[in-house]
Design an enzyme around this catalytic site. Structure first.
Site: not given
Length: 496
Positions: A341, A442
């Site tokens: 991310c 994630h």
């Protein structure tokens, strides 16, 4: 009619709702709610977790496409149901010491400083009450988690998180305290002392958490507490060695790992605004891996740049701590680097924030190891994803994960995608030499097969099998068993 907190009392008494509040942060509220959800679900009852207001950088994407605190997603798992927005109607994600992104009903409504948010709280009460009411019509029981301490005198006005909420819906409260901190009786009696009488009356009993040693030595104190307060001790929960229940926001009870016979060293920079550190739980628990969160660089096999709530500021911090030079050296000697991310965005050429989404508008030069540029945008992308991994391993290696990000990345490097998603999108980038990997996903270590593929890419030959999903459920049952042994569940059901 209003409560001592300035919040209107609703005309109904909350149906089958029990609230757990703490004397301090990290007293064990999340764990007790998780255990109660697990126990009630094991009895065949429909139970839902609820937290009116949460402040955490660990979040999850719900089945209905919103964002909630990670703890409520874990509690939903314990209850055997999918996480949904109503379980945590207000989530605050700190962006600085004085400001937070405010998420209502699963979606961000803006970034506010504390004083501005407090002015909005009365208007948010309706959102919180409506979410709770929807749950009471569908579930047999709703187990509510408070936030921080029940005795936050400075936050009393328009409180939504603790007694203010309990007053608004008219529900009983259990007060839990952590004996491992010391001063447990003072914590409990002191909390009662600072509450107005109406709030004190809501507390139906105490729970003492994390007790070690001979229970008979505690008995005189329990008898004194019950006599002094007129309230029962509902249970003394034991210290559970190495219990793993995903942390709400703190690394204090997770942190670094050490396993005898570990064959791979992984280092994660401890960014000031690190988000979703639960990404690393499966990796941290793997028997072949030794994982460390570090302020300054240390020798290792794999460096993982984690997610961040303020990517450009944390990139500046990385450079100031010497990580850029250390990563260059690490790569020169054959090490591997991964970015997740915000860490993925840092690995590109530039990070552009034209509208000041994460702070002051502007742009930063990235580390430049992946051929991509990221532009931050106001609309947050929230998705739960499934798919398969193309990175070694058997064909069709399954993948699960979720996306929570405000950036869009473009560039030639995106041609080397390594994750194929079931919604016909692709994710993940691999450098030309195969040493640097980036992804927006994630939770990708949670799937055993993908975890093994990533460990093999990082240089670990034939990693041992570790089923994190099964381990996590077994730990929930271990916690629930301990609570069942220490508390009278039927008594708790009757408090309503």
């Amino acid at each position: 009619m209003t409560s001592a907190y300035g919040i209107p009392r609703h005309h109904f008494r909350a149906k089958n709702t029990l609230m757990v509040q703490g004397t301090t942060s990290d007293a064990g509220k999340s764990a007790l709610v998780t255990a109660l959800c697990r126990l009630l679900a094991r009895q065949g009852l429909r139970v839902a977790p609820f937290k009116p207001q949460n402040m955490a950088l660990n979040s999850a994407v719900t089945i209905d496409g919103g964002e909630i605190g990670r703890a409520q997603a874990v509690q939903a798992m314990a209850a055997g149901i999918d996480a949904r927005v109503d379980f945590n109607p207000i989530l605050l994600k700190p962006t600085s010491d004085q400001g937070s992104q405010v998420i209502v009903g699963g979606h961000a409504i803006g970034t506010m400083r504390a004083a501005e948010y407090y002015r909005h709280k009365p208007a948010l009460l309706n959102d919180v009450i409506a979410a709770h009411e929807r749950l009471t019509t569908e579930f047999d029981h709703v187990i509510v988690e408070g936030a921080g301490s029940a005795a936050e005198i400075n936050l009393r006005a328009h409180d939504l998180a603790n007694m203010g909420f309990a007053e608004a819906i008219d529900c009983p409260v259990i007060l839990i305290a952590d004996i491992d901190r010391g001063g447990v009786f003072a914590h409990l009696v002191g909390t009662l002392a600072v509450l107005p009488e109406t709030e004190r009356e809501r507390i139906v009993g105490f729970v003492i958490n994390r007790f070690r040693g001979d229970p008979t030595l505690l008995q005189p104190g329990l008898e004194w507490l019950e006599h002094e307060t007129g309230r029962p001790v509902l249970g003394v929960l034991p210290w559970l060695e190495n219990l793993h229940v995903e942390a709400e926001d703190s690394l204090s009870r997770a942190g670094n790992s050490h396993h005898e016979g570990a064959r791979m060293q992984v280092v994660v920079p401890l960014l000031p605004r690190l988000s979703n550190h639960t990404d690393f739980d499966a990796l941290r628990l793997h028997p072949d891996v030794e994982l460390k969160f570090c302020h300054t660089p240390e020798p290792c096999d794999l460096i993982i740049l984690p997610g961040s709530k303020h990517v450009r500021a944390d990139l500046d911090w990385l450079r100031a701590q010497g990580w850029e030079t250390a990563i260059k050296r690490h790569l020169r000697y054959g090490g591997r680097v991964m970015g997740i991310c915000g860490g993925y965005q840092m690995l590109g050429h530039r990070i552009i924030d034209p509208d000041g989404v994460e702070g002051e508008a502007g742009e930063s030069h990235g580390l430049g190891w992946l051929d991509l540029t990221t532009t931050l945008q106001a609309n947050k992308q929230l998705r739960r994803v499934t798919g398969h991994c193309l990175l070694g391993g058997p064909p069709g290696t399954p993948l699960i994960g979720y996306e929570i990000h405000v950036g869009e990345s473009r560039g030639n490097g995106l041609g080397e995608n390594i994750f194929v998603l079931d919604d016909n999108r692709r994710d993940g980038t691999l450098s030309a030499d195969g040493c640097i990997l980036g992804t927006y996903l994630h939770g990708i270590f949670d799937c055993r097969e993908t975890l093994e593929s990533l460990l093999e890419w990082a240089g670990l030959t034939k990693p041992r099998h570790f089923d994190y999903e099964a381990f996590r459920l077994a730990e929930m049952d271990r916690l629930a068993d301990a609570v069942e042994d220490a508390m009278d569940l039927e008594r708790l059901k009757n408090f309503n």
